[in-house]
Scaffold this motif. Sequence first.
Motif, PDB file in Angstrom:
ATOM      1  N   ALA A 188      -2.277   2.569 -11.386  1.00  0.00           N
ATOM      2  CA  ALA A 188      -0.919   2.339 -10.581  1.00  0.00           C
ATOM      3  C   ALA A 188      -1.242   1.256  -9.571  1.00  0.00           C
ATOM      4  CB  ALA A 188      -0.252   3.619 -10.196  1.00  0.00           C
ATOM      5  N   PHE A 189      -2.274   1.351  -8.815  1.00  0.00           N
ATOM      6  CA  PHE A 189      -2.499   0.566  -7.703  1.00  0.00           C
ATOM      7  C   PHE A 189      -2.624  -1.005  -8.343  1.00  0.00           C
ATOM      8  CE2 PHE A 189      -5.119  -1.584  -4.263  1.00  0.00           C
ATOM      9  CZ  PHE A 189      -4.499  -1.394  -3.471  1.00  0.00           C
ATOM     10  N   VAL A 190      -3.445  -0.892  -9.204  1.00  0.00           N
ATOM     11  CA  VAL A 190      -3.695  -2.470  -9.835  1.00  0.00           C
ATOM     12  C   VAL A 190      -2.484  -3.092 -10.425  1.00  0.00           C
ATOM     13  CG1 VAL A 190      -5.068  -3.472 -11.654  1.00  0.00           C
ATOM     14  CG2 VAL A 190      -6.178  -1.758 -10.704  1.00  0.00           C
ATOM     15  N   PHE A 191      -1.648  -2.275 -11.213  1.00  0.00           N
ATOM     16  CA  PHE A 191      -0.500  -2.975 -11.803  1.00  0.00           C
ATOM     17  C   PHE A 191       0.519  -3.201 -10.524  1.00  0.00           C
ATOM     18  CE2 PHE A 191      -1.763  -1.136 -15.763  1.00  0.00           C
ATOM     19  CZ  PHE A 191      -1.463  -2.108 -16.701  1.00  0.00           C
ATOM     20  N   THR A 192       0.791  -2.429  -9.588  1.00  0.00           N
ATOM     21  CA  THR A 192       1.331  -2.673  -8.375  1.00  0.00           C
ATOM     22  C   THR A 192       0.984  -3.924  -7.833  1.00  0.00           C
ATOM     23  OG1 THR A 192       1.645  -0.433  -8.224  1.00  0.00           O
ATOM     24  CG2 THR A 192       2.422  -2.077  -6.433  1.00  0.00           C
ATOM     25  N   SER A 193      -0.352  -4.039  -7.471  1.00  0.00           N
ATOM     26  CA  SER A 193      -1.027  -5.148  -6.885  1.00  0.00           C
ATOM     27  C   SER A 193      -0.641  -6.561  -7.670  1.00  0.00           C
ATOM     28  CB  SER A 193      -2.477  -5.117  -6.593  1.00  0.00           C
ATOM     29  OG  SER A 193      -2.791  -5.106  -7.856  1.00  0.00           O
ATOM     30  N   ILE A 194      -0.621  -6.469  -8.902  1.00  0.00           N
ATOM     31  CA  ILE A 194      -0.212  -7.749  -9.777  1.00  0.00           C
ATOM     32  C   ILE A 194       1.177  -8.052  -9.391  1.00  0.00           C
ATOM     33  CG2 ILE A 194       0.355  -8.491 -12.178  1.00  0.00           C
ATOM     34  CD1 ILE A 194      -2.168  -6.778 -12.958  1.00  0.00           C
ATOM     35  N   GLY A 195       2.339  -6.937  -9.159  1.00  0.00           N
ATOM     36  CA  GLY A 195       3.436  -7.260  -9.133  1.00  0.00           C
ATOM     37  C   GLY A 195       3.778  -7.947  -7.679  1.00  0.00           C
ATOM     38  N   VAL A 196       3.092  -7.605  -6.578  1.00  0.00           N
ATOM     39  CA  VAL A 196       3.263  -8.125  -5.500  1.00  0.00           C
ATOM     40  C   VAL A 196       3.211  -9.548  -5.469  1.00  0.00           C
ATOM     41  CG1 VAL A 196       2.070  -8.416  -2.941  1.00  0.00           C
ATOM     42  CG2 VAL A 196       2.290  -6.169  -4.227  1.00  0.00           C
ATOM     43  N   GLY A 197       2.368 -10.346  -6.110  1.00  0.00           N
ATOM     44  CA  GLY A 197       2.312 -11.635  -6.431  1.00  0.00           C
ATOM     45  C   GLY A 197       2.978 -12.350  -7.522  1.00  0.00           C
ATOM     46  N   LEU A 198       3.776 -11.507  -8.051  1.00  0.00           N
ATOM     47  CA  LEU A 198       4.777 -12.040  -9.301  1.00  0.00           C
ATOM     48  C   LEU A 198       5.791 -13.120  -8.993  1.00  0.00           C
ATOM     49  CD1 LEU A 198       4.880 -11.138 -11.986  1.00  0.00           C
ATOM     50  CD2 LEU A 198       6.876  -9.528 -11.577  1.00  0.00           C
ATOM     51  N   GLY A 199       6.291 -12.871  -7.532  1.00  0.00           N
ATOM     52  CA  GLY A 199       7.319 -14.259  -7.591  1.00  0.00           C
ATOM     53  C   GLY A 199       6.452 -15.597  -7.537  1.00  0.00           C
ATOM     54  N   GLU A 200       5.441 -15.664  -6.819  1.00  0.00           N
ATOM     55  CA  GLU A 200       4.457 -16.936  -7.083  1.00  0.00           C
ATOM     56  C   GLU A 200       4.120 -17.197  -8.633  1.00  0.00           C
ATOM     57  OE1 GLU A 200       1.206 -16.495  -4.523  1.00  0.00           O
ATOM     58  OE2 GLU A 200       2.192 -16.320  -2.675  1.00  0.00           O
ATOM     59  N   VAL A 201       3.758 -16.291  -9.536  1.00  0.00           N
ATOM     60  CA  VAL A 201       3.577 -16.400 -10.704  1.00  0.00           C
ATOM     61  C   VAL A 201       4.789 -17.029 -11.671  1.00  0.00           C
ATOM     62  CG1 VAL A 201       3.090 -15.344 -12.990  1.00  0.00           C
ATOM     63  CG2 VAL A 201       1.982 -14.583 -10.689  1.00  0.00           C
ATOM     64  N   PHE A 202       5.931 -16.521 -11.239  1.00  0.00           N
ATOM     65  CA  PHE A 202       7.055 -16.881 -11.833  1.00  0.00           C
ATOM     66  C   PHE A 202       7.427 -18.333 -11.330  1.00  0.00           C
ATOM     67  CE2 PHE A 202       9.066 -12.364 -12.483  1.00  0.00           C
ATOM     68  CZ  PHE A 202       8.299 -12.243 -13.772  1.00  0.00           C
ATOM     69  N   ASP A 203       7.257 -18.511 -10.096  1.00  0.00           N
ATOM     70  CA  ASP A 203       7.616 -19.754  -9.616  1.00  0.00           C
ATOM     71  C   ASP A 203       6.748 -21.065 -10.320  1.00  0.00           C
ATOM     72  OD1 ASP A 203       9.467 -19.043  -7.869  1.00  0.00           O
ATOM     73  OD2 ASP A 203       7.794 -18.920  -6.399  1.00  0.00           O
ATOM     74  N   ARG A 204       5.501 -20.779 -10.835  1.00  0.00           N
ATOM     75  CA  ARG A 204       4.675 -21.450 -11.540  1.00  0.00           C
ATOM     76  C   ARG A 204       5.037 -21.657 -13.073  1.00  0.00           C
ATOM     77  NH1 ARG A 204       0.623 -18.796  -8.569  1.00  0.00           N
ATOM     78  NH2 ARG A 204      -0.260 -17.603 -10.356  1.00  0.00           N
ATOM     79  N   GLY A 205       5.924 -20.800 -13.486  1.00  0.00           N
ATOM     80  CA  GLY A 205       6.520 -20.667 -14.753  1.00  0.00           C
ATOM     81  C   GLY A 205       5.572 -20.078 -15.643  1.00  0.00           C
ATOM     82  N   GLU A 206       4.663 -19.127 -15.143  1.00  0.00           N
ATOM     83  CA  GLU A 206       3.824 -18.297 -15.791  1.00  0.00           C
ATOM     84  C   GLU A 206       4.248 -16.918 -16.149  1.00  0.00           C
ATOM     85  OE1 GLU A 206       0.133 -18.898 -13.667  1.00  0.00           O
ATOM     86  OE2 GLU A 206      -0.019 -20.903 -14.172  1.00  0.00           O
ATOM     87  N   SER A 207       3.389 -15.994 -16.885  1.00  0.00           N
ATOM     88  CA  SER A 207       3.698 -14.780 -17.021  1.00  0.00           C
ATOM     89  C   SER A 207       2.234 -14.194 -16.250  1.00  0.00           C
ATOM     90  CB  SER A 207       3.823 -14.394 -18.297  1.00  0.00           C
ATOM     91  OG  SER A 207       5.084 -14.676 -18.885  1.00  0.00           O
ATOM     92  N   PRO A 208       2.595 -12.673 -15.702  1.00  0.00           N
ATOM     93  CA  PRO A 208       1.240 -11.909 -15.049  1.00  0.00           C
ATOM     94  C   PRO A 208       0.515 -11.763 -16.037  1.00  0.00           C
ATOM     95  CG  PRO A 208       3.275 -10.651 -15.505  1.00  0.00           C
ATOM     96  CD  PRO A 208       3.856 -12.056 -15.526  1.00  0.00           C
ATOM     97  N   ASP A 209      -0.890 -11.439 -15.732  1.00  0.00           N
ATOM     98  CA  ASP A 209      -2.057 -11.684 -16.332  1.00  0.00           C
ATOM     99  C   ASP A 209      -2.496 -10.057 -16.233  1.00  0.00           C
ATOM    100  OD1 ASP A 209      -4.395 -11.815 -17.858  1.00  0.00           O
ATOM    101  OD2 ASP A 209      -5.400 -12.991 -16.461  1.00  0.00           O
ATOM    102  N   LEU A 210      -2.059  -9.197 -17.280  1.00  0.00           N
ATOM    103  CA  LEU A 210      -2.242  -7.906 -17.129  1.00  0.00           C
ATOM    104  C   LEU A 210      -3.955  -7.545 -17.585  1.00  0.00           C
ATOM    105  CD1 LEU A 210       1.023  -6.192 -18.911  1.00  0.00           C
ATOM    106  CD2 LEU A 210       0.276  -6.675 -16.165  1.00  0.00           C
ATOM    107  N   SER A 211      -4.468  -8.739 -18.301  1.00  0.00           N
ATOM    108  CA  SER A 211      -5.821  -8.398 -18.520  1.00  0.00           C
ATOM    109  C   SER A 211      -6.934  -7.987 -17.478  1.00  0.00           C
ATOM    110  CB  SER A 211      -6.575  -9.586 -19.427  1.00  0.00           C
ATOM    111  OG  SER A 211      -6.444 -10.618 -18.426  1.00  0.00           O
ATOM    112  N   LEU A 212      -6.129  -8.200 -16.025  1.00  0.00           N
ATOM    113  CA  LEU A 212      -6.834  -8.102 -14.839  1.00  0.00           C
ATOM    114  C   LEU A 212      -7.480  -6.743 -14.769  1.00  0.00           C
ATOM    115  CD1 LEU A 212      -7.615  -8.985 -12.108  1.00  0.00           C
ATOM    116  CD2 LEU A 212      -5.555  -8.152 -11.201  1.00  0.00           C
ATOM    117  N   LEU A 213      -6.869  -5.879 -15.586  1.00  0.00           N
ATOM    118  CA  LEU A 213      -7.406  -4.097 -15.560  1.00  0.00           C
ATOM    119  C   LEU A 213      -8.558  -4.223 -16.014  1.00  0.00           C
ATOM    120  CD1 LEU A 213      -6.699  -1.475 -15.036  1.00  0.00           C
ATOM    121  CD2 LEU A 213      -5.715  -1.241 -17.148  1.00  0.00           C
ATOM    122  N   TRP A 214      -8.975  -5.107 -17.058  1.00  0.00           N
ATOM    123  CA  TRP A 214     -10.216  -5.078 -17.710  1.00  0.00           C
ATOM    124  C   TRP A 214     -11.357  -5.939 -16.984  1.00  0.00           C
ATOM    125  CZ3 TRP A 214     -10.233  -1.362 -21.013  1.00  0.00           C
ATOM    126  CH2 TRP A 214      -9.208  -0.844 -21.546  1.00  0.00           C
TER     127      TRP A 214
END
Length: 244
Positions: A188-214
């Motif tokens: 949960a901590f990993v996925f939540t931390s991805i969400g914290v920077g989600l605004g910047e990811v959207f601004d770049r026209g990208e989707s979050p990289d959930l492969s970070l968990l691996w």
Amino acid sequence: MTDMTQTAPDKGLKRHLPLLTIVIVAVIGFFTLRDFLTFDTLRDNREALLAFRDSHYLIMAAGFIAVYVAIVAFSLPGAAVASVTGGFLFGLWAGTAFNVIAATAGASAIFFAARAGLGQTLAAKLETSEGTLKKLKDGLRENEISVLFVLRLVPAVPFFVANLLPALVGVKFRNFLLTTALGIIPGAFVFTSIGVGLGEVFDRGESPDLSLLWAPHIIGPILGLAALAALPIVIKALRGRKDI
């Protein structure tokens, strides 16, 4: 005599209704919601969501938890999106707390639904079992918390399976609740931390990289915790106290 014959099957059917309902809703949700509970939907509605959060924080938090509980309880698509959304809307610490609370509540709903139906039948059979099955049952009970922690910490185990299996083999709910609430915190901590920077990811026209968990620096410590949880089982096996 006729009334008793009719009542027994009716009671048996009612016991299975909660789990049957979950299965039906899960199937319907898979085909109807998978195109809506996505990061694209979140990106398209992010300004409205952030505005509502700023003006009605408690209502937004309660609504988010309720939706997440439903997603987990009915095994609907979008659990990963919901976890990331928690960080996007509420920040790292509050988002992680809300994610853990919601996921634990949803998991508990599946646990009780399964225990009310199939769980009762299988648990009764395990109680009267002998031979290898009895050894497995006794081994599970002696190492219940360790096994449950391993189920939660190993990412390869689907969340639904980790919710359903313990109910079917008759584990104690308090142990299930404890290991669920604590065992899902790292993920949960990993996925939540991805969400914290989600605004910047959207601004770049990208989707979050959930492969970070691996990523090695993420999955390594999580697997280390899983190994630590399994250590008591390994020690007992090496000592020959139990054949697990």
